[in-house]
Design a protein around this motif. Structure first.
Motif, mmCIF file in Angstrom:
data_model
loop_
_atom_site.group_PDB
_atom_site.id
_atom_site.type_symbol
_atom_site.label_atom_id
_atom_site.label_comp_id
_atom_site.label_asym_id
_atom_site.label_seq_id
_atom_site.Cartn_x
_atom_site.Cartn_y
_atom_site.Cartn_z
ATOM 1 N N VAL A 153 0.855 -1.190 0.000
ATOM 2 C CA VAL A 153 0.000 0.000 0.000
ATOM 3 C C VAL A 153 0.889 1.237 0.000
ATOM 4 N N ALA A 154 0.364 2.348 -0.505
ATOM 5 C CA ALA A 154 1.135 3.602 -0.523
ATOM 6 C C ALA A 154 0.178 4.779 -0.411
ATOM 7 N N TRP A 155 0.416 5.627 0.572
ATOM 8 C CA TRP A 155 -0.398 6.827 0.785
ATOM 9 C C TRP A 155 0.065 7.964 -0.109
ATOM 10 N N SER A 156 -0.894 8.711 -0.669
ATOM 11 C CA SER A 156 -0.510 9.937 -1.372
ATOM 12 C C SER A 156 0.003 10.936 -0.341
ATOM 13 N N PRO A 157 0.901 11.830 -0.738
ATOM 14 C CA PRO A 157 1.434 12.812 0.221
ATOM 15 C C PRO A 157 0.373 13.648 0.911
ATOM 16 N N ASP A 158 -0.765 13.899 0.243
ATOM 17 C CA ASP A 158 -1.835 14.675 0.884
ATOM 18 C C ASP A 158 -2.827 13.788 1.634
ATOM 19 N N ASP A 159 -2.589 12.476 1.640
ATOM 20 C CA ASP A 159 -3.375 11.492 2.394
ATOM 21 C C ASP A 159 -4.828 11.387 1.956
ATOM 22 N N THR A 160 -5.168 11.866 0.785
ATOM 23 C CA THR A 160 -6.544 11.742 0.296
ATOM 24 C C THR A 160 -6.735 10.487 -0.551
ATOM 25 N N ASP A 178 -4.232 -3.002 -15.970
ATOM 26 C CA ASP A 178 -5.197 -4.013 -16.426
ATOM 27 C C ASP A 178 -4.948 -4.431 -17.869
ATOM 28 N N HIS A 179 -3.882 -3.908 -18.466
ATOM 29 C CA HIS A 179 -3.529 -4.325 -19.833
ATOM 30 C C HIS A 179 -2.202 -5.068 -19.847
ATOM 31 N N GLY A 180 -1.951 -5.812 -18.775
ATOM 32 C CA GLY A 180 -0.765 -6.669 -18.751
ATOM 33 C C GLY A 180 0.391 -6.149 -17.938
ATOM 34 N N PHE A 181 0.258 -4.978 -17.303
ATOM 35 C CA PHE A 181 1.345 -4.430 -16.483
ATOM 36 C C PHE A 181 1.175 -4.947 -15.058
ATOM 37 N N THR A 182 1.864 -6.011 -14.717
ATOM 38 C CA THR A 182 1.790 -6.557 -13.360
ATOM 39 C C THR A 182 2.701 -5.745 -12.449
ATOM 40 N N VAL A 183 2.147 -5.193 -11.409
ATOM 41 C CA VAL A 183 2.851 -4.244 -10.559
ATOM 42 C C VAL A 183 3.479 -4.952 -9.362
ATOM 43 N N SER A 184 4.749 -4.662 -9.096
ATOM 44 C CA SER A 184 5.433 -5.232 -7.938
ATOM 45 C C SER A 184 5.589 -4.222 -6.810
ATOM 46 N N SER A 185 5.618 -2.934 -7.152
ATOM 47 C CA SER A 185 5.772 -1.880 -6.144
ATOM 48 C C SER A 185 5.346 -0.554 -6.751
ATOM 49 N N CYS A 186 5.086 0.428 -5.883
ATOM 50 C CA CYS A 186 4.613 1.719 -6.376
ATOM 51 C C CYS A 186 4.988 2.822 -5.392
ATOM 52 N N ALA A 187 4.953 4.064 -5.874
ATOM 53 C CA ALA A 187 5.292 5.212 -5.028
ATOM 54 C C ALA A 187 4.639 6.460 -5.611
ATOM 55 N N TRP A 188 4.484 7.481 -4.760
ATOM 56 C CA TRP A 188 3.881 8.755 -5.163
ATOM 57 C C TRP A 188 4.939 9.822 -5.354
ATOM 58 N N PHE A 189 4.626 10.793 -6.218
ATOM 59 C CA PHE A 189 5.409 12.019 -6.298
ATOM 60 C C PHE A 189 4.804 13.044 -5.336
ATOM 61 N N PRO A 190 5.575 14.053 -4.923
ATOM 62 C CA PRO A 190 5.118 14.988 -3.889
ATOM 63 C C PRO A 190 3.833 15.731 -4.213
ATOM 64 N N ASP A 191 3.479 15.859 -5.497
ATOM 65 C CA ASP A 191 2.283 16.618 -5.854
ATOM 66 C C ASP A 191 0.985 15.829 -5.688
ATOM 67 N N SER A 192 1.085 14.551 -5.307
ATOM 68 C CA SER A 192 -0.079 13.673 -5.140
ATOM 69 C C SER A 192 -0.873 13.494 -6.428
ATOM 70 N N LYS A 193 -0.262 13.820 -7.566
ATOM 71 C CA LYS A 193 -0.937 13.708 -8.853
ATOM 72 C C LYS A 193 -0.279 12.684 -9.770
ATOM 73 N N ARG A 194 0.934 12.265 -9.439
ATOM 74 C CA ARG A 194 1.662 11.315 -10.277
ATOM 75 C C ARG A 194 2.125 10.137 -9.432
ATOM 76 N N ILE A 195 2.113 8.961 -10.045
ATOM 77 C CA ILE A 195 2.620 7.766 -9.381
ATOM 78 C C ILE A 195 3.646 7.098 -10.280
ATOM 79 N N VAL A 196 4.498 6.286 -9.665
ATOM 80 C CA VAL A 196 5.476 5.525 -10.423
ATOM 81 C C VAL A 196 5.372 4.081 -9.962
ATOM 82 N N CYS A 197 5.432 3.161 -10.915
ATOM 83 C CA CYS A 197 5.241 1.743 -10.609
ATOM 84 C C CYS A 197 6.336 0.915 -11.252
ATOM 85 N N GLY A 198 6.733 -0.117 -10.564
ATOM 86 C CA GLY A 198 7.714 -1.046 -11.102
ATOM 87 C C GLY A 198 7.072 -2.402 -11.328
#
Length: 426
Positions: free
Chosen positions: A174-181, A208-228
């Motif tokens: 799980v990963a919280w957005s920086p603004d916790d919303t 849902d189109h074949g990208f199996t996610v192993s981990s994720c993180a937020w950018f400080p603006d709470s608008k962008r995420i990055v996934c591995g």
């Protein structure tokens, strides 16, 4: 041409300071002459006052110690003494002022060491937990294919806010957005889901189109995420909250991603690749560091100030490294047990000066960052402790998640406490 105040002051100083090797009597005589200023009786008093200040400052620079104390020397000594006392206190976890009138020493009641609540709502192994950035919520994920959002009450007890049911496989992250919303939940080799914290509704499904996610993180603006992805062909992908791909790092040489994090300042992307490789990418300059560990890495955690990070290794060590890459070697912490499972650690306490970790021997370990051996070992769980999280706003609250299906909330040592079960909370 008449002499200016500065010129007169220089003449006085030149007359009285012929050498640095002067006697105390000469210094006293010089001090008297400066204060009397007989040669400047006709000058304005404000001018004389300012000139005196300049002469005293210049005199202080010319005279060696111990005749004259360096500027702010006493303040420096006091600060050094206070810092030394704090550094020698292995339990220090408070912003209260430290007094020089007595020796400073915190007790173990300054860190969480006793179970104050047991959460039993999950029906299977609890794999991951994380407090929100504002410390008001805790999110947990389980092999029962659910995640739960818990509310931290004013009395330090937790109540269930939402149960998130949508994944078809165990929820591993799980990963919280920086603004916790918003909250991200990551299925085990599955999709990533974005949830609204207030309503508990799923807002979007990524991968849902074949990208199996192993981990994720937020950018400080709470608008962008990055996934591995654990699939080398998928690499690392940056999305906005609507699922639009904004950037990707892919290629034939891209290994599988085991874990990743974005520093809270948004400057660096830290990734764990193919068991033993750490890559730190500066997102502003594109400069990259590569660090190789000798043993397999299972997890990654970054400090709140973005300066350091820790990795858990299956060699039963935790390594602390600096993000800037200036340290020649990592600091190492030992004592916990980890051979075959994914064990996660975290920073905690005031200024992130503590490290906590789960362990395969059912215990929770706490280190002061200045010492490689644990300051506390907490017992209570009956099976492997997979994950820990220290409340960022409540330095006396720690949570731990275990294969025994429970989450334990730890607080400072208290007498006559009652351990409450939260499985009936709604």
């Amino acid at each position: 041409m008449e002499n200016s105040p500065t010129t007169l002051g220089s003449k006085v100083l030149q007359k009285q300071v012929p050498t640095l090797h002067m006697s105390k009597e000469a210094v006293h005589k010089l001090a008297y002459d400066i204060l009397s200023f007989k040669e400047m009786g006709k000058l304005d008093e404000d001018v004389i006052s300012e000139l005196r200040k300049r002469l005293v400052m210049e005199l202080g620079k010319q005279l060696p110690a111990p005749i004259v104390l360096p500027e702010r020397r006493l303040e420096h000594l006091v600060e050094t003494s206070v810092t030394a006392q704090i550094d020698s206190c292995i339990y220090h976890n408070s912003r209260d002022a430290v007094s020089l009138y007595e020796d400073h020493c915190c007790g173990r009641d300054q860190i969480p060491t006793e179970t104050i609540q047991i959460l039993t709502a999950h029906s299977n192994e609890v794999w991951f937990i994380q407090f929100s950035n504002n410390g008001e919520y805790l999110a947990s994920s389980s092999s029962d294919c659910t995640a739960i959002i818990w509310k931290v009450m004013d009395n330090d007890k937790l109540t269930m806010k939402h149960t998130l049911r949508s994944h078809q496989n165990p929820v591993s992250f799980v990963a919280w957005s920086p603004d916790d919303t918003k909250l991200l939940t990551c299925g085990n080799l599955e999709v990533l889901k974005l949830w609204d914290v207030e309503t508990g509704t799923c807002k979007h499904t990524f991968g849902d189109h074949g990208f199996t996610v192993s981990s994720c993180a937020w950018f400080p603006d709470s608008k962008r995420i990055v996934c591995g992805s654990s699939d080398p062909e998928k690499g690392i992908c940056m999305w906005d909250c609507d699922g639009t791909e904004m950037k990707a790092w892919r290629g034939m040489r891209m290994p599988k991603v085991l874990d990743l994090a974005v520093t809270s300042d948004g400057e660096n992307l830290i990734s764990i690749f193919s068991d033993k490789e750490i890559r730190i990418l500066n997102l502003r300059t594109n400069a990259e560091q590569v660090i190789l560990e000798e043993h397999s890495i299972t997890s990654l955690s970054v400090s709140m100030d973005s300066k350091v990070f820790i990795v858990n290794l299956n060699s039963q060590e935790i390594h602390l490294r600096d993000v800037a890459g200036k340290w020649a070697k990592p600091l190492k912490y030992t004592g916990h047990k980890q051979n075959k499972y994914v064990i996660r650690s975290c920073f905690g306490g005031i200024d992130s000066m503590f490290i906590a970790s789960g362990s395969e021997n059912t215990q929770v370990y706490i280190w002061n960052r200045r010492s490689s051996t644990p300051v506390e070992v907490l017992s209570g769980h009956s099976m492997t402790v997979n994950s820990v999280s220290w409340n960022p706003k409540r330095p006396l609250m720690l949570a731990s998640a275990s294969d025994d299906h429970t989450i334990r909330i730890w607080g400072p040592s208290q007498s006559n406490k009652m351990i409450q079960s939260a499985d009936t909370f709604t």
